[in-house]
Design an enzyme around this catalytic site. Structure first.
Site, mmCIF file in Angstrom:
data_model
loop_
_atom_site.group_PDB
_atom_site.id
_atom_site.type_symbol
_atom_site.label_atom_id
_atom_site.label_comp_id
_atom_site.label_asym_id
_atom_site.label_seq_id
_atom_site.Cartn_x
_atom_site.Cartn_y
_atom_site.Cartn_z
ATOM 1 N N ILE A 1 0.834 -1.197 0.000
ATOM 2 C CA ILE A 1 0.000 0.000 0.000
ATOM 3 C C ILE A 1 0.868 1.246 0.000
ATOM 4 O O ILE A 1 0.531 2.263 -0.630
ATOM 5 C CB ILE A 1 -0.993 0.003 1.195
ATOM 6 C CG1 ILE A 1 -1.987 1.171 1.063
ATOM 7 C CG2 ILE A 1 -0.257 0.065 2.526
ATOM 8 C CD1 ILE A 1 -2.868 1.106 -0.153
ATOM 9 N N ALA A 2 2.011 1.195 0.677
ATOM 10 C CA ALA A 2 2.935 2.328 0.671
ATOM 11 C C ALA A 2 3.434 2.607 -0.740
ATOM 12 O O ALA A 2 3.515 3.762 -1.177
ATOM 13 C CB ALA A 2 4.115 2.046 1.603
ATOM 14 N N ARG B 1 11.826 -1.565 8.254
ATOM 15 C CA ARG B 1 12.588 -2.285 9.281
ATOM 16 C C ARG B 1 13.955 -2.696 8.777
ATOM 17 O O ARG B 1 14.868 -2.922 9.569
ATOM 18 C CB ARG B 1 11.797 -3.509 9.738
ATOM 19 C CG ARG B 1 10.573 -3.181 10.586
ATOM 20 C CD ARG B 1 9.777 -4.417 10.928
ATOM 21 N NE ARG B 1 9.227 -5.059 9.734
ATOM 22 C CZ ARG B 1 8.559 -6.196 9.726
ATOM 23 N NH1 ARG B 1 8.350 -6.835 10.864
ATOM 24 N NH2 ARG B 1 8.085 -6.688 8.600
ATOM 25 N N TYR C 1 12.157 3.582 12.216
ATOM 26 C CA TYR C 1 11.056 4.530 12.103
ATOM 27 C C TYR C 1 11.319 5.837 12.842
ATOM 28 O O TYR C 1 10.854 6.902 12.427
ATOM 29 C CB TYR C 1 9.772 3.893 12.611
ATOM 30 C CG TYR C 1 9.346 2.669 11.838
ATOM 31 C CD1 TYR C 1 9.533 2.584 10.457
ATOM 32 C CD2 TYR C 1 8.745 1.578 12.479
ATOM 33 C CE1 TYR C 1 9.139 1.465 9.741
ATOM 34 C CE2 TYR C 1 8.339 0.453 11.770
ATOM 35 C CZ TYR C 1 8.548 0.407 10.406
ATOM 36 O OH TYR C 1 8.158 -0.694 9.698
ATOM 37 N N HIS D 1 -0.553 0.456 14.181
ATOM 38 C CA HIS D 1 -0.874 1.839 13.862
ATOM 39 C C HIS D 1 -0.790 2.752 15.083
ATOM 40 O O HIS D 1 -0.274 3.870 14.986
ATOM 41 C CB HIS D 1 -2.275 1.934 13.261
ATOM 42 C CG HIS D 1 -2.357 1.417 11.864
ATOM 43 N ND1 HIS D 1 -3.539 1.367 11.151
ATOM 44 C CD2 HIS D 1 -1.410 0.916 11.030
ATOM 45 C CE1 HIS D 1 -3.304 0.867 9.949
ATOM 46 N NE2 HIS D 1 -2.028 0.573 9.866
ATOM 47 N N LYS E 1 -6.069 2.832 6.838
ATOM 48 C CA LYS E 1 -7.276 2.274 7.454
ATOM 49 C C LYS E 1 -7.062 0.794 7.807
ATOM 50 O O LYS E 1 -6.268 0.125 7.137
ATOM 51 C CB LYS E 1 -8.486 2.456 6.530
ATOM 52 C CG LYS E 1 -8.390 1.710 5.183
ATOM 53 C CD LYS E 1 -8.768 0.245 5.302
ATOM 54 C CE LYS E 1 -8.292 -0.535 4.132
ATOM 55 N NZ LYS E 1 -8.346 -2.006 4.383
ATOM 56 N N ASP F 1 -10.236 -5.334 7.775
ATOM 57 C CA ASP F 1 -9.536 -5.104 6.517
ATOM 58 C C ASP F 1 -10.479 -4.732 5.392
ATOM 59 O O ASP F 1 -10.177 -3.872 4.557
ATOM 60 C CB ASP F 1 -8.737 -6.345 6.131
ATOM 61 C CG ASP F 1 -7.363 -5.981 5.594
ATOM 62 O OD1 ASP F 1 -7.315 -5.390 4.514
ATOM 63 O OD2 ASP F 1 -6.358 -6.266 6.254
#
Length: 335
Positions: free
Chosen positions: A21-22, A43, A64, A85, A103, A184
Site C-alpha cells: 500500500i505504501a 525495518r 522509524y 498503527h 485504514k 480489513d
C-alpha cells in the site's frame, strides 16, 4: 493550531513502512502537483533504500524513529499493519508530525481515541486514510442526495468479498496481525453506510470464523428505530460483485465495482438513468483526492479533515468492535 504550510512549496511526505500500500499510494503522491515523497523508513535499511530509489525520495532509513525526526518531513503516512498503527502514529505525533494513518486507523476504537487525542493535544493534523470518503463519485452522490435527487434516503446496500482461500499465514487470517474480514474489508461498507445513514440505533450481526479464529464472513443489519436501514456484508473467503447502492423514496444511486473505489455511478429515477463515468480513470490509482485533502488541510492549518472527521472514524470502529465481539473475535493484545 498547526502553522499553515505555504502554497509556495510542496508538502513533503515521509512514508513509514515499505509494503504494497505504501508503494501504491507513494506513486499517487508524486503524481499530485503539491506533494512529494521525501523520505521512507522500513525495518530493513536495504528495503527502504530500494523503495526510496523507486519513488525519488531523497532519504531512506532502517528505523522509524529517524523518519519521524526528519526535519524535512511535513507529514508521516503510517502504512504498517493495523495492530501497529497506534504505536507508529504516536511515535510520529510525539515528534510533532502530522499523520495520515492507513485504514483502519487503529485495531479498535479505544486506540483510535488515544491517537486522535494525542494529535489534538500536540497540535498536529491527523486523519484515517479512508480514500472512499474523498472519492469524487461518492462526493457527487452526497450532492445528489442533498439536492433531493432520490428523495429521502431509506437504505444502503454494500458488500466487499475478496475471495482469498484460507491460509493461516495470510494477513487476512492471522489474528496476531489483526486478521479478519471486518477490519480489513468490512470497514469500507461500514464507512459507506455511516456516511449516508449516520449512526445506527442497533446493529444485528451474524458471522463465521476461520480456523485461526479470525472473522471469515460477516453480515450486519443496521437498524434505525424499527427500520432496517443498511445491509452490509464482508468476507475474506468468498468473492463478491462488490457493488453498492443508496436507496431513496424517489429513486436510487448505484455504484459500479469496486464499491470502495467506484468505477462509475448511475442515478436511477422515474425519468430514466444518468450515468457518470469514473473521473479518475487513467490517472494513477485513485488516491490523489485523499492526498490532496491532506494537502488542503495542512495548508489551511487544520487539525482534522471535515470529510473524514475523528468522531466518525471512532464511531465506525466502535461499531466494528461490537460486530467482532458478536462473532467472537478477540485479538491477542485485547485479551
Amino acid at each position: 493550531m498547526p502553522t499553515p504550510i505555504a502554497d509556495g512549496r510542496p508538502i513533503r511526505w515521509g512514508i513509514l513502512g515499505a509494503g504494497g500500500i505504501a508503494d501504491t499510494v507513494s506513486g499517487d503522491i508524486n503524481l499530485t502537483s503539491g506533494n512529494v515523497v521525501t523520505a521512507v523508513a522500513a525495518r530493513h535499511a536495504d528495503r527502504a533504500a530500494r523503495f526510496a530509489a523507486n519513488h525519488g525520495a531523497a532519504r531512506s532509513y532502517g528505523d522509524y524513529r529517524s523518519l519521524v525526526n526528519d526535519d524535512e518531513v511535513d507529514v508521516v503516512y503510517v502504512t504498517t499493519t493495523h495492530p501497529y498503527h497506534r504505536e507508529h502514529a504516536l511515535l510520529a505525533i510525539e515528534a510533532g508530525k502530522a499523520v495520515l494513518i492507513e485504514k483502519p486507523v487503529c485495531l479498535n476504537a479505544r486506540d483510535a481515541r488515544e491517537v486522535f487525542a494525542a494529535a489534538t493535544e500536540a497540535g498536529v493534523f491527523s486523519m484515517e486514510a479512508m480514500w472512499t470518503r474523498t472519492n469524487p463519485l461518492v462526493r457527487q452522490a452526497q450532492q445528489l442526495i442533498a439536492d433531493g435527487a432520490i428523495g429521502e434516503v431509506r437504505g444502503v446496500r454494500n458488500e466487499f468479498g475478496l475471495g482469498r482461500a484460507f491460509d493461516p499465514k495470510n494477513r487476512l487470517y492471522e489474528l496476531a496481525n489483526g486478521g479478519g474480514a471486518l477490519l480489513d474489508l468490512g470497514v469500507y461498507p461500514a464507512t459507506f453506510a455511516f456516511l449516508f445513514l449516520g449512526q445506527p440505533d442497533e446493529v444485528r450481526t451474524v458471522g463465521t470464523l476461520s480456523p485461526t479464529g479470525s472473522d471469515e464472513t460477516v453480515a450486519m443489519q443496521w437498524m434505525y428505530g424499527d427500520h432496517p436501514g443498511a445491509q452490509l456484508w464482508t468476507s475474506a473467503l468468498i468473492h463478491a460483485p462488490n457493488e453498492a447502492a443508496i436507496l431513496g423514496t424517489k429513486g436510487w444511486i448505484s455504484f459500479l465495482p469496486e464499491a470502495y473505489r467506484p468505477t462509475g455511478l448511475i442515478l436511477h429515477t422515474d425519468a430514466g438513468e444518468v450515468h457518470t463515468p469514473d473521473p479518475l480513470a487513467g490517472n494513477g490509482r485513485g488516491y490523489q483526492p485523499e492526498i490532496e485533502e491532506v494537502e488542503r488541510c495542512l495548508r489551511a492549518g487544520l487539525l482534522e479533515s471535515p470529510l473524514i472527521q475523528h468522531a466518525d472514524t471512532i464511531a465506525i470502529l466502535e461499531i466494528l468492535d461490537g460486530a467482532r465481539a458478536a462473532v467472537g473475535v478477540v485479538y491477542p493484545g485485547e485479551r
